[in-house]
Enzyme design. Structure first.
Site, PDB file in Angstrom:
ATOM      1  N   TYR A  85      -1.438  -0.986  10.798  1.00 42.26           N
ATOM      2  CA  TYR A  85      -1.634  -1.250   9.360  1.00 42.26           C
ATOM      3  C   TYR A  85      -0.466  -0.666   8.555  1.00 42.26           C
ATOM      4  O   TYR A  85       0.131  -1.352   7.720  1.00 42.26           O
ATOM      5  CB  TYR A  85      -2.966  -0.655   8.902  1.00 42.26           C
ATOM      6  CG  TYR A  85      -3.222  -0.862   7.426  1.00 42.26           C
ATOM      7  CD1 TYR A  85      -3.555  -2.128   6.930  1.00 42.26           C
ATOM      8  CD2 TYR A  85      -3.111   0.190   6.518  1.00 42.26           C
ATOM      9  CE1 TYR A  85      -3.777  -2.331   5.573  1.00 42.26           C
ATOM     10  CE2 TYR A  85      -3.333  -0.009   5.158  1.00 42.26           C
ATOM     11  CZ  TYR A  85      -3.663  -1.262   4.694  1.00 42.26           C
ATOM     12  OH  TYR A  85      -3.870  -1.466   3.345  1.00 42.26           O
TER      13      TYR A  85
ATOM     14  N   SER B 148       0.868  -1.182   0.000  1.00 39.62           N
ATOM     15  CA  SER B 148       0.000   0.000   0.000  1.00 39.62           C
ATOM     16  C   SER B 148       0.903   1.230   0.000  1.00 39.62           C
ATOM     17  O   SER B 148       2.074   1.135   0.399  1.00 39.62           O
ATOM     18  CB  SER B 148      -0.840   0.022   1.287  1.00 39.62           C
ATOM     19  OG  SER B 148      -1.450   1.284   1.467  1.00 39.62           O
TER      20      SER B 148
END
Ligand SMILES: NC(=O)c1ccc[n+]([C@@H]2O[C@H](COP(=O)([O-])OP(=O)(O)OC[C@H]3O[C@@H](n4cnc5c(N)ncnc54)[C@H](OP(=O)(O)O)[C@@H]3O)[C@@H](O)[C@H]2O)c1
Length: 258
Positions: A152, A139
């Site tokens: 995350y 990401s």
């Protein structure tokens, strides 16, 4: 002749589902993996129109030794995997001190441990065959710390670092590793991770999972170490390098505020 398969984790929705569609369109045989077997079976039926074989394996990769259990199932079925897509992942927005330790452990297991162990287990046969591809869905979160989504972001920094290192380490073996780095993308992630009310996510336009999947496929074919999807996301991912490191978490914190 041995048939080779592309194994995709997290194929029951979002980016993983779009990756499955793209690989089927490109005539790859597939092994679809996730917990929701019903969704995988629906997708498998849909993808057969491309004339490819599609197997379905239900697996929970957020539990201890989930990766080993999946690998064993694949071995037992005698399936040869030449492309591994480690896509399954999850996040949880909110303060670190308010997160349930068990949920955090599951996130670390899913986003990092299972991805690492699956890569390690499937790589042996890829090296013997002299051909293999691994696509790890990271990401743009991997390029910066994320106050408010701290665990995350840290897991995605790990995925990006691991992928770049392995891509260099494996040069000359016929095996390559690519990290796909999407920014905000349409999927079930945002409801699951409770990011829909975060300020930054309401300021940007989301890419479609299909766009991400198509670009990731090309990057994998080119053996790129990583790809950042979309111009705006490229700017988000590279800007932190241009500013003093201590500024970055403070700026990202405003983006991830409710
Ligand atoms: N959407 C975004 O904005 C965005 C941006 C950057 C990166 N990403 C990354 O893209 C990847 C795919 O996410 P997505 O956006 O497509 O979200 P999604 O729609 O929520 O898909 C997540 C997938 O992971 C599977 N999964 C979740 N927990 C699992 C478990 N314990 N064991 C096995 N599979 C599990 C889910 O299937 P089941 O529930 O059926 O198990 C689902 O197929 C993730 O790694 C995510 O971090 C997403």
């Amino acid at each position: 002749m041995t048939i080779s398969y592309t194994l995709i984790t997290g194929a029951s929705s979002g980016i993983g589902l779009a990756i499955a569609e793209e690989f089927a369109r490109q005539k790859h045989h597939l092994i679809l993996v996730a917990r929701r077997e019903g969704k995988l079976k629906e997708l498998a039926d849909k993808l057969k129109k491309f004339g490819v074989k599609v197997e379905v394996i239900s697996a929970d990769l957020a539990v201890n030794a989930g990766a080993e259990a999946l690998f064993e199932k694949v071995q037992k079925q005698g399936l040869n995997v030449d492309i591994l897509v480690n896509n399954a992942g999850r996040g949880n927005s909110g303060e670190f001190s308010e997160q349930a330790p068990d949920h955090m452990r599951g996130t670390l297991e899913l986003n990092m441990t299972s991805l690492t162990i699956l890569s390690r287990l499937f790589i042996d046969q890829m090296k013997i065959n002299g051909y293999g591809r691994i696509l790890n869905v990271a990401s743009i979160a991997g390029f910066m710390p994320g106050p408010g989504l701290a665990v995350y972001h840290a897991t995605k920094a790990y995925v990006l670092s691991l992928s770049e290192a392995l891509n260099a380490e494996l040069k000359g073996t016929g095996v390559s590793v690519t990290a796909s780095c999407p920014g905000p993308t349409e999927s079930e992630f945002h409801t699951q991770a409770d990011t829909t009310s975060l300020k930054g996510f309401n300021m940007v336009s989301f890419m479609t999972a299909k766009q991400v999947a198509e670009e990731a496929y090309v990057a994998l074919k080119k053996e790129q170490a990583f790809i950042i999807h979309g111009r705006l996301n490229q700017a988000f991912a590279t800007t932190p390098k241009l500013m003093p490191r201590r500024w970055v978490p403070r700026i990202v914190k405003t983006f991830l505020a409710k």
